[in-house]
Every structure is written in structure tokens, then in C-alpha cells.
Design a protein around this motif. Structure first.
Motif, short mmCIF file in Angstrom:
data_model
loop_
_atom_site.label_atom_id
_atom_site.label_comp_id
_atom_site.label_asym_id
_atom_site.label_seq_id
_atom_site.Cartn_x
_atom_site.Cartn_y
_atom_site.Cartn_z
N LEU A 1 47.84 18.31 28.26
CA LEU A 1 48.81 17.44 27.60
C LEU A 1 49.33 18.14 26.35
O LEU A 1 48.55 18.66 25.55
CB LEU A 1 48.17 16.10 27.24
CG LEU A 1 49.08 14.86 27.33
CD1 LEU A 1 49.58 14.69 28.74
CD2 LEU A 1 48.33 13.61 26.87
N PHE A 2 50.66 18.13 26.18
CA PHE A 2 51.28 18.90 25.11
C PHE A 2 52.10 17.97 24.22
O PHE A 2 52.98 17.24 24.70
CB PHE A 2 52.16 20.01 25.71
CG PHE A 2 51.35 20.99 26.53
CD1 PHE A 2 50.81 22.11 25.96
CD2 PHE A 2 51.12 20.75 27.88
CE1 PHE A 2 50.06 23.01 26.69
CE2 PHE A 2 50.36 21.63 28.64
CZ PHE A 2 49.83 22.76 28.04
N ILE A 3 51.77 18.01 22.92
CA ILE A 3 52.30 17.08 21.94
C ILE A 3 53.30 17.80 21.04
O ILE A 3 52.96 18.82 20.42
CB ILE A 3 51.16 16.49 21.09
CG1 ILE A 3 50.09 15.85 21.98
CG2 ILE A 3 51.70 15.49 20.09
CD1 ILE A 3 50.60 14.73 22.85
N PRO A 4 54.56 17.31 20.91
CA PRO A 4 55.58 18.03 20.14
C PRO A 4 55.48 17.85 18.63
O PRO A 4 55.75 18.78 17.88
CB PRO A 4 56.89 17.46 20.68
CG PRO A 4 56.54 16.08 21.14
CD PRO A 4 55.14 16.16 21.65
N ASN A 5 55.12 16.66 18.16
CA ASN A 5 55.12 16.40 16.71
C ASN A 5 53.69 16.09 16.27
O ASN A 5 53.22 14.95 16.36
CB ASN A 5 56.05 15.23 16.37
CG ASN A 5 56.26 15.10 14.87
OD1 ASN A 5 55.55 15.68 14.07
ND2 ASN A 5 57.26 14.32 14.49
N ARG A 6 53.01 17.10 15.76
CA ARG A 6 51.62 16.93 15.35
C ARG A 6 51.49 16.16 14.04
O ARG A 6 50.38 15.78 13.66
CB ARG A 6 50.96 18.30 15.22
CG ARG A 6 50.76 18.99 16.55
CD ARG A 6 50.27 20.42 16.39
NE ARG A 6 49.10 20.51 15.54
CZ ARG A 6 48.49 21.65 15.24
NH1 ARG A 6 48.96 22.79 15.73
NH2 ARG A 6 47.43 21.66 14.45
N ASN A 7 52.59 15.90 13.35
CA ASN A 7 52.54 15.11 12.12
C ASN A 7 52.38 13.62 12.40
O ASN A 7 52.09 12.85 11.48
CB ASN A 7 53.81 15.34 11.30
CG ASN A 7 53.99 16.80 10.91
OD1 ASN A 7 53.17 17.35 10.19
ND2 ASN A 7 55.05 17.42 11.40
#
Length: 443
Positions: A171-177
Motif C-alpha cells: 500500500l502506497f500513501i502519497p501524503n505522509r503529513n
């Protein structure tokens, strides 16, 4: 010469748009894979330590290369005390249909093997900081077997809610903030699917583009390498069509916050595989459950248990190997041998029962080097301090993780044990509450 512009058909325009979207998905996936690779690599290192496997180089100073496991007992103790088999969903209310609805929920939870799913979610959450599951719907038609006296029903229709485990590395997350998964602008999942299952799904749902499904088989767009896993057997690509069903296809699925769903073949052309790109789920949200046992306020990828005790496991392993090396040295002394001792073989100086060393020349040319036993005492004291620190950081006392208290300072009385038990329960109660809010409530 006719200079008038001819209208472009909607089919051509849509096809060009799909190719741009597919190209963008692969580009995003490539960027996110590179960005999250250090996180995945670190978790793989923790898993190796969980399996009591540590890599050392030639400069490692000790004779032994054993591992003093800290990660495995800590995670085992957390899983045992949380007990995934007790996970339940209770409906709140007093309506006339509540009891019937509760029975339906209980049946569906049992059908999706809830204990195994919850265990994997908890394990991944404790190990990597996040445990993922994907919700959806499971449907299988009835299975009938033709016999001489007519067809016989072997299995009825299976039509129910479903949830499956998703690997942390897929699973790949674009906005880690943004710490919440539901607030992400889009999510990309890497799905490894058997080609036969893809063909069967196409036969029952017709949700895929038939020409692209066939192209996967004709162009052999299969994979045998698994990122952060064990590679598959590299079979000959030139096989019969029936044997191609056992090959695996790597798909990229992107869900967007605008309720869109796109599928592409990772090793294929820049084409959208699914026909209908609207979100298939009635709620329109991401179909993912995310268990984060230690969530943070400004970072998606939070810590797991190994993040805090991995260094302590390395230090304890080093002191264990040092202690064993010191013990070996204490029982196998070194010698200083003068010029006259050249003809005495080395093996004669090895300590052994009733051993005799026959020498030539003066005895003053042979001198035993006494081992400093204080080094072992200091190593034992250092190990004790490290174990106490490890218990403090992990939140699990060795009295409960192994049944034996490693520290002499642990109060082994009934009152002392009760105090330890209460402290552990307070820590785990928070984790249980988070699990209920993040997983069970959303299910």
C-alpha cells in the motif's frame, strides 16, 4: 482543399485520456515506491530480527553470533493479551430487527475467518506500525454436479461481506503529513493476482476489458519476483493456455478521493484495465481498514514495537556473544612461548582432562596468560541493565512474556505481580480501544 476540422470521436478521446491516466498511475507508483523503500527496508530488518536472524560482518569481534531475542517475545505477549479471537462487533440499539441484524453480522464475521484476519492486522500493526485490510463483497455461484439422476447441489450460493489482509509493503500513501488513511488524496495498492482468478472474475462480472485480459496471456505479462517477499518459481513462459492460469499478474489499483477506481497492469501497456471507473462500493470511501497502534499527529508512518527495542536487541545480542566468548577464553587460556618452544605443537596447549605438555628447554619460556574474570562480571551487569531497559520500553515484563523474571529487582510476590499486571493492562487497554475504533467500528 478542405481545411475544416473533423470532430474527434468520443471513443478515441476517452482512449487517449485512459492512457494518460494509466501512465500517471505508473509514474506515481514509481515515485512512491522509491519514497517508501527506506521504510519498507527498515521493517524487513525488524522482521529478520523477529525471526532471530541478524547479519554480522567479518569485523564482528566475538566468537559467537547468537541473537538475544527481544522483538519476538514482546510482540507475542501483546498479541496474546489482546487475544484476536475475542474480537466482536456488537450493534447498539433496541429496534425490532436488532437481534436479526446482530446474527447476520456474527455470521459474516465467522465466514471471513475473523480470528486469523485480526491476528494478521495486529501483528502487522505491532511490527510495522500499520496493519491493513481491504473490505469488499464475496460472491460465488452455487456449485452443481451433473449425475445420472440429475444435477446435485454441492454448495449453495456464497454471497456476503468480505475482508482480506493487505501486506504493509503493498500500500502506497502519497501524503505522509496526513496521519489518517481516509483523508489521503488517493491510494495505490499493488495486487498480485493469479491469472486464472482474473479470468474467472471476468467471466462472472464482465468488469474488465476483454482485449486487455487476453493481451496479458498472449504477451505473457506475468511476474515471478515479489517485492519484499519470496520470489515465485521462474517457469517457462511458453506453456499451454490452461497452465497459464497458475501464473501471477501484478496489478496496480488506484482509488481516489473523488470516488474513482483505476486498475492497470504493472508490466503491461499504459491502459486502464477496468471498464467502469466509478467506485464500486456504496459508501464511496476507500475500502481499507488501518490499524495504527501508536498513531502520530503529523506523520502517517508511525512506529511499531521494534522501532523502540531493535537497538536494545542488537546490544543484548552483542553482550551475550561477548559473555560466551569470555567464558570460552576463561576455559581455553592463551600462552606465551619462547624460542625454545617452536617444536611443541599448538594442540598440546589446549586445555583437556589429564593433559600433559612435554617441552624442551627452560620452563620459563612457557607462560600462561590469565584471563581477566572481571570482564565477565561487568558484562553480566551490563546485560541486566539492558534487559531492564528493554522491559521498560516494550511495556511487557519478562515475568509475563516468559514466565520468569529476568531482573532481580522484580517483586515476585502476589502484590508485586498484581501491580505489574495492572500496569500492563492499562497500556493494552489503550491499544484495544484504538483497535476497536480503527477496525471494528469501521467494519
Amino acid at each position: 482543399m478542405d481545411n475544416t476540422k473533423k470532430p474527434i470521436s468520443k471513443g478515441v478521446d476517452a482512449s487517449a485520456s485512459d492512457k494518460k491516466i494509466a501512465e500517471s498511475i505508473k509514474s506515481r507508483f514509481s515515485t512512491l515506491s522509491s519514497n517508501q523503500a527506506p521504510i519498507f527496508d527498515k521493517v524487513e530488518q525488524y522482521k529478520a530480527m523477529y525471526h532471530v536472524s541478524m547479519e554480522t560482518d567479518d569485523s564482528y569481534p566475538w566468537d559467537y553470533q547468537l541473537t538475544d531475542s527481544q522483538i519476538f517475545p514482546a510482540i507475542r505477549a501483546h498479541l496474546a493479551r489482546m487475544n484476536p479471537s475475542e474480537a466482536r462487533i456488537s450493534l447498539i440499539g433496541a429496534g425490532e430487527n436488532r437481534e436479526v441484524n446482530q446474527q447476520v453480522v456474527n455470521w459474516e464475521m465467522n465466514e471471513i475467518l475473523i480470528t486469523q484476519l485480526m491476528y494478521r492486522l495486529m501483528y502487522s500493526g505491532f511490527m510495522a506500525g500499520h496493519g491493513y485490510a481491504k473490505t469488499g463483497w464475496f460472491f460465488k455461484p452455487a456449485l452443481k454436479v451433473e449425475a445420472d439422476k440429475g444435477s446435485k447441489l454441492m454448495r449453495g450460493i456464497q454471497n456476503r461481506a468480505d475482508a482480506v489482509f493487505v501486506r504493509f509493503n503493498d500500500l502506497f500513501i502519497p501524503n505522509r503529513n496526513i496521519p489518517e488513511i481516509d483523508a489521503q488524496p488517493y491510494i495505490i495498492e499493488r495486487v498480485s493476482m493469479r491469472y486464472g482468478d482474473l479470468l474467472d472474475d471476468q467471466k462472472s462480472t464482465k468488469r474488465w476489458k476483454q482485449d486487455l485480459i487476453k493481451k496479458i496471456g498472449t504477451k505473457k505479462q506475468f511476474v515471478n519476483t515479489v517485492s519484499y517477499g519470496v520470489d515465485l518459481i521462474n517457469e517457462d513462459a511458453e506453456k499451454e493456455d490452461q497452465l497459464l492460469r497458475s501464473q501471477y499478474v501484478s496489478l496496480l489499483c488506484m482509488y481516489t478521493a473523488d470516488a474513482k477506481e483505476y486498475w492497470v497492469v504493472e508490466k503491461g501497456d499504459d491502459d486502464i484495465l477496468n471498464i467502469d471507473t466509478d467506485n464500486r462500493y456504496w459508501h464511496g470511501h476507500y475500502p481499507y481498514l488501518d490499524f495504527a497502534p501508536f498513531p502520530e499527529d503529523d506523520e502517517f508512518f508511525s512506529m511499531g514495537i521494534p522501532h523502540t527495542i531493535a537497538d536494545l536487541e542488537i546490544a543484548l545480542s552483542s553482550t551475550l556473544n561477548q559473555l560466551l566468548t569470555n567464558g570460552r577464553k576463561a576455559g581455553n587460556s592463551m600462552w606465551l612461548v619462547g624460542e625454545s618452544g617452536k617444536q611443541v605443537p599448538d594442540w598440546m596447549f589446549t586445555d583437556r582432562p589429564n593433559g600433559i605438555v612435554r617441552v624442551k628447554g627452560q620452563l620459563n619460556d612457557y607462560q600462561r596468560l590469565d584471563f581477566n574474570t572481571s570482564a565477565s562480571r561487568e558484562t553480566l551487569q551490563l546485560r541486566q541493565e539492558l534487559k531492564t531497559t528493554s522491559e521498560t520500553v516494550s511495556g511487557i515484563s519478562s515475568l509475563y512474556s516468559s514466565g520468569v523474571a529476568s531482573s532481580p529487582n522484580v517483586n515476585k510476590t502476589a502484590t508485586g505481580a498484581q501491580i505489574i499486571d495492572n500496569n500492563i493492562d492499562q497500556n493494552l487497554q489503550l491499544l484495544i480501544s484504538l483497535f476497536g475504533a480503527q477496525i471494528l467500528k469501521k467494519m
